[in-house]
Design a protein around this motif. Structure first.
Motif, short mmCIF file in Angstrom:
data_model
loop_
_atom_site.label_atom_id
_atom_site.label_comp_id
_atom_site.label_asym_id
_atom_site.label_seq_id
_atom_site.Cartn_x
_atom_site.Cartn_y
_atom_site.Cartn_z
N GLN A 75 0.71 -1.15 0.32
CA GLN A 75 0.07 0.18 -0.04
C GLN A 75 0.88 0.78 -0.29
O GLN A 75 0.55 1.99 -0.77
CB GLN A 75 -1.24 -0.28 1.36
CG GLN A 75 -1.83 1.52 1.19
CD GLN A 75 -2.82 1.18 2.48
OE1 GLN A 75 -3.09 -0.11 3.39
NE2 GLN A 75 -2.91 1.92 3.08
N GLU A 76 1.79 1.48 0.39
CA GLU A 76 2.76 2.38 0.90
C GLU A 76 3.41 2.88 -0.67
O GLU A 76 3.65 3.42 -1.52
CB GLU A 76 3.79 2.00 2.04
CG GLU A 76 4.78 3.35 1.76
CD GLU A 76 6.00 3.08 3.12
OE1 GLU A 76 6.83 3.95 3.13
OE2 GLU A 76 5.44 2.50 4.23
N PHE A 78 2.35 1.73 -3.47
CA PHE A 78 0.97 2.46 -4.20
C PHE A 78 0.78 3.45 -4.08
O PHE A 78 1.06 4.42 -5.34
CB PHE A 78 -0.07 1.21 -4.56
CG PHE A 78 -0.15 -0.48 -4.83
CD1 PHE A 78 1.01 -0.62 -5.88
CD2 PHE A 78 -0.76 -0.49 -4.60
CE1 PHE A 78 1.27 -1.85 -6.20
CE2 PHE A 78 -0.42 -2.83 -5.14
CZ PHE A 78 0.19 -2.48 -6.47
N GLU A 79 0.64 3.91 -2.98
CA GLU A 79 0.15 4.71 -2.28
C GLU A 79 1.60 6.69 -2.70
O GLU A 79 1.78 7.52 -3.51
CB GLU A 79 0.51 5.51 -0.94
CG GLU A 79 -0.68 4.81 -0.37
CD GLU A 79 -1.15 4.69 0.83
OE1 GLU A 79 0.47 5.17 1.90
OE2 GLU A 79 -1.97 4.48 1.98
N ARG A 80 2.92 5.85 -3.20
CA ARG A 80 3.87 6.30 -3.95
C ARG A 80 3.75 7.20 -5.00
O ARG A 80 3.91 7.71 -5.23
CB ARG A 80 5.32 6.59 -3.04
CG ARG A 80 5.79 6.85 -2.05
CD ARG A 80 7.46 5.98 -1.57
NE ARG A 80 7.23 5.85 -0.28
CZ ARG A 80 8.81 6.00 0.46
NH1 ARG A 80 9.54 5.03 -0.17
NH2 ARG A 80 8.86 5.34 1.76
N CYS A 81 3.09 5.79 -5.89
CA CYS A 81 3.14 5.95 -7.31
C CYS A 81 1.84 6.73 -7.64
O CYS A 81 2.27 7.12 -8.33
CB CYS A 81 2.68 4.69 -7.64
SG CYS A 81 4.17 2.32 -7.44
N ARG A 82 1.02 6.82 -6.65
CA ARG A 82 -0.08 8.09 -7.15
C ARG A 82 0.02 9.08 -6.61
O ARG A 82 0.17 10.33 -7.54
CB ARG A 82 -1.03 7.68 -5.78
CG ARG A 82 -2.14 8.08 -6.53
CD ARG A 82 -3.61 7.70 -5.03
NE ARG A 82 -5.28 8.17 -5.29
CZ ARG A 82 -5.47 9.90 -5.38
NH1 ARG A 82 -4.19 9.65 -4.97
NH2 ARG A 82 -6.66 9.63 -5.85
N ALA A 109 -4.85 -3.34 -0.53
CA ALA A 109 -3.54 -2.58 -0.92
C ALA A 109 -4.18 -1.35 -2.04
O ALA A 109 -3.83 0.02 -2.20
CB ALA A 109 -2.12 -2.99 -1.21
N ASP A 112 -7.02 0.82 -0.58
CA ASP A 112 -6.36 2.10 0.17
C ASP A 112 -5.27 2.96 0.00
O ASP A 112 -5.51 3.71 0.47
CB ASP A 112 -5.89 0.81 1.34
CG ASP A 112 -7.29 -0.11 2.30
OD1 ASP A 112 -8.40 0.55 1.92
OD2 ASP A 112 -7.00 -0.60 3.24
N SER A 113 -4.77 2.82 -1.08
CA SER A 113 -3.66 3.64 -1.51
C SER A 113 -4.78 4.96 -2.23
O SER A 113 -3.76 5.25 -3.20
CB SER A 113 -2.53 2.58 -2.77
OG SER A 113 -3.25 2.19 -3.41
#
Length: 201
Positions: A75-76, A78-82, A109, A112-113
């Motif tokens: 998830q972390e 993916f959040e950075r990718c987003r 993930a 939630d991301s």
């Protein structure tokens, strides 16, 4: 890059770890120990004798890395990718696994991301050509996920609702598979179950 404006991209294409299937940090030790002989004095990343294991995002009970650790780590990432994607950009990655729990971690993930799953496509994987030791009954397909940043409308999507939607779409996919969507050749039980996960959202 224009001054004052953060650089963004249109696509992120990656291949994340497969939960507990393969521990790539351990495989990397094979070439790491040779590379460090030439690079350790000029590159601090090669100062250690072996590849660091704990930062790897995997499920590994012997290291104390649980299913939740895998999900939160993914998830972390993916959040950075987003954060780097343009609003209309896409994140594309492959994944395969025999365990339903690993799939749930990946899908959760994604949600939630801040992504939504736009489409998923089964493609032939590396089973027959891989040099790695794999079960002969292993899955023949990878699933390519195409995700887009979710436009927030102030409402938080409940994971239970997402799972319900997945089950509904899975039932539709079962009918298509049984009707011959992937040809007349019979799929193995593992590939049949795997193909059901390739649903469009």
């Amino acid at each position: 890059v224009v001054a004052g404006i953060e650089e963004r991209c249109d696509a992120v294409i990656t291949d994340p770890p497969y939960a507990g299937n393969v521990n790539y940090s351990e495989l990397s030790d094979f070439f790491f120990v040779w590379l460090r002989l030439a690079l350790r004095d000029s590159h601090p990343q090669f100062a250690t004798e072996f590849v660091p294991k704990l930062p790897e995002i995997v499920e590994n009970a012997t290291r104390g890395q649980s299913r939740d650790d895998f999900k939160l780590g993914l998830q972390e990432v993916f959040e950075r990718c987003r954060a780097k994607l343009n609003p209309e950009g896409v994140m594309v990655f492959t994944f395969h696994h025999a365990e339903a729990t690993a799939w749930e971690s990946v899908l959760q993930a994604i949600s939630d991301s801040g992504f939504s799953l736009l489409a998923a496509y089964p493609v032939h994987g590396e089973k027959e050509s891989s040099l790695m030791l794999m079960d002969t009954a292993a899955i023949s397909y990878d699933l390519v996920h195409v995700c887009k940043p979710l436009v927030r409308d102030g409402k938080q999507r409940a994971w239970a609702g997402i799972r319900h939607k997945i089950r509904e779409q899975a039932r539709e996919q079962i009918k298509l598979i049984e009707a011959g969507r992937y040809g007349s050749e019979p799929l193995s039980p593992m590939d049949w179950a795997f193909s059901r996960r390739g649903v469009n959202d």
